[in-house]
Design an enzyme around this catalytic site. Structure first.
Site, PDB file in Angstrom:
ATOM      1  N   ARG A 118       7.210 -15.314   3.856  1.00 46.33           N
ATOM      2  CA  ARG A 118       6.696 -16.592   3.210  1.00 46.33           C
ATOM      3  C   ARG A 118       7.639 -16.891   1.883  1.00 46.33           C
ATOM      4  O   ARG A 118       7.287 -16.313   1.035  1.00 46.33           O
ATOM      5  CB  ARG A 118       5.346 -16.456   2.915  1.00 46.33           C
ATOM      6  CG  ARG A 118       4.404 -16.171   4.042  1.00 46.33           C
ATOM      7  CD  ARG A 118       3.150 -16.322   3.810  1.00 46.33           C
ATOM      8  NE  ARG A 118       1.994 -15.896   4.892  1.00 46.33           N
ATOM      9  CZ  ARG A 118       0.887 -15.919   5.022  1.00 46.33           C
ATOM     10  NH1 ARG A 118       0.385 -16.453   3.963  1.00 46.33           N
ATOM     11  NH2 ARG A 118       0.055 -15.796   6.228  1.00 46.33           N
TER      12      ARG A 118
ATOM     13  N   TYR B  88       0.923  -1.221  -0.009  1.00 46.74           N
ATOM     14  CA  TYR B  88      -0.089  -0.042   0.131  1.00 46.74           C
ATOM     15  C   TYR B  88       0.845   1.061   0.090  1.00 46.74           C
ATOM     16  O   TYR B  88       2.195   1.236  -0.181  1.00 46.74           O
ATOM     17  CB  TYR B  88      -1.048   0.056   1.154  1.00 46.74           C
ATOM     18  CG  TYR B  88      -2.112  -1.192   1.156  1.00 46.74           C
ATOM     19  CD1 TYR B  88      -2.697  -1.282  -0.012  1.00 46.74           C
ATOM     20  CD2 TYR B  88      -1.823  -2.118   1.911  1.00 46.74           C
ATOM     21  CE1 TYR B  88      -3.814  -2.304  -0.256  1.00 46.74           C
ATOM     22  CE2 TYR B  88      -2.836  -3.436   1.677  1.00 46.74           C
ATOM     23  CZ  TYR B  88      -3.628  -3.280   0.678  1.00 46.74           C
ATOM     24  OH  TYR B  88      -4.618  -4.489   0.505  1.00 46.74           O
TER      25      TYR B  88
END
Length: 385
Positions: free
Chosen positions: A273, A186
């Site tokens: 991840r 964002y």
């Protein structure tokens, strides 16, 4: 709802006190911010009150879903705001319910930048004019993302003012503090990540320049409500919404060093991840070797949050992401002072109780994460009726 998936008992040390800002937490199991799209007309209502009240515990900390700071901050349906009087009044009901159970609650503040679909009257703002490819997943009509406007200094001053006002509004609404959403691609990430920020001025290029505007926002919030009421969420390895950086340890290492100077409530880091970052094992190994060489560390430190934790010497560190075993190991290895859970907390309103005593856990239903009704929101069964 779906059945039980597993039993998992967390270490006893996770259920010991922790000082965050002016709060004394009684345990370290924290609700991570989770967009749920259950606020019609962007105003929190009775359903939101029930949801957060269900998850409140004495001395426990909840971090709310990302909340728009202004009309221009985002256009996703049924996402709450904190810029209108009725929104502030709606949030007051939420905070009152959490405090009635002895809990604490922070409001996550959100500005999406280049991520809204091309449906708003406002052109989105970003670090550059690089348009996000594809269509917005929150819009059922598959509308492409809008082309953003590269922010000028007046835009930056305006957004800083909006963040400061939103933080102030949150305190009026009864929140114990605010968290700036600086993760997941964002607006803040769009300045930090060098694959998006291609500016040639004092807000682009070097790490110090790319961090300048994010730190301006951070300081505006601190000035508005005090450092003890301000936290920040960062995702150094996020790879979300097209955001990526060529040297995450240099970029977020500098950001964490600057945050440490400000003595804020906490830093909230998202666990990397690996499967989101690399298509092949060779890519992963190349990154690990290069990263370790740049850090002057062993390769085992690469792709961990350990170097950031070592910079944040006096700032409490919350870590989110990964499964329960990953979270437990992160905590036991000293990489986190507290653990935040999203999906597990969605399906288990009484998650701290279940993790403390090794009780079975409900399995979440991903198809109901963003639906409008109470199903999949407030109807997961409790361990103790």
């Amino acid at each position: 709802m779906s059945g039980y998936v597993e039993n998992f008992k967390m270490p006893a040390s996770l259920f010991t006190p922790l000082r965050i800002g002016n709060m004394e937490l009684s345990h370290r199991v924290i609700l991570a911010p989770c967009t749920r799209c259950r606020s019609p007309e962007q105003v929190p209502g009775d359903l939101n009150v029930e949801y957060y009240s269900q998850r409140a515990t004495k001395g426990g900390l909840l971090i709310t879903e990302a909340t728009f700071i202004s009309p221009r901050a985002g256009t996703f349906a049924r996402v709450p705001g904190i810029f209108e009087k009725d929104q502030i009044e709606g949030w007051k009901e939420v905070t009152s319910a959490v405090h009635a159970k002895g809990g604490y609650v922070f409001l996550q503040l959100w500005y999406t930048g280049r991520c809204p679909p091309d449906v708003s009257e406002y052109q989105p703002l970003s670090s550059s004019n690089k348009r996000l490819e594809g269509c917005c997943p929150f819009n059922p009509n598959q509308i492409p993302f809008a082309e953003p406007k590269p922010m000028d200094l007046e835009d930056m001053k305006q957004v800083c003012s909006e963040y400061g006002q939103a933080a102030s509004n949150a305190v009026v609404a009864g929140f114990d503090g605010v968290e700036i959403h600086a993760a997941n691609g964002y607006l803040i990430d769009q300045f930090l990540c060098d694959n998006i920020n291609d500016r040639q001025d004092e807000f682009g290029g070097s790490v110090e320049n790319r961090a300048r505007f994010p730190l301006m926002i951070f300081d505006a919030m601190i000035q508005s409500v005090g450092a003890h009421r301000v936290g920040i969420r960062l995702s150094p390895f996020g790879n979300v919404h097209g955001a990526a950086d060529s040297d995450p340890y240099a970029t977020w290492g500098y950001v964490c060093k600057e945050i440490e100077k400000r003595k804020v409530a906490y830093v909230h880091l998202v666990e990397p991840r690996h499967h989101d970052l690399f298509q092949t094992t060779e890519q992963k190994l190349a990154f690990l070797k290069g990263s370790a060489a740049r850090m002057g560390r062993d390769v085992e430190d690469a792709l961990t949050l350990r170097p950031f934790k070592q910079v944040l010497k006096s700032t409490p560190t919350i870590v989110a992401g990964g499964g329960l075993e990953t979270a437990m190991n992160t905590f036991l290895e000293g990489e986190a002072d507290a653990l935040a859970f999203g999906r597990f907390f969605i399906a288990n309103a009484d998650l701290p109780l279940r993790l403390q005593h090794g009780l079975p856990l409900n399995k979440w239903d991903r198809s109901l994460f963003y639906t409008p009704g109470p199903t999949g929101y407030t109807d997961y069964p409790l361990a103790v009726a």
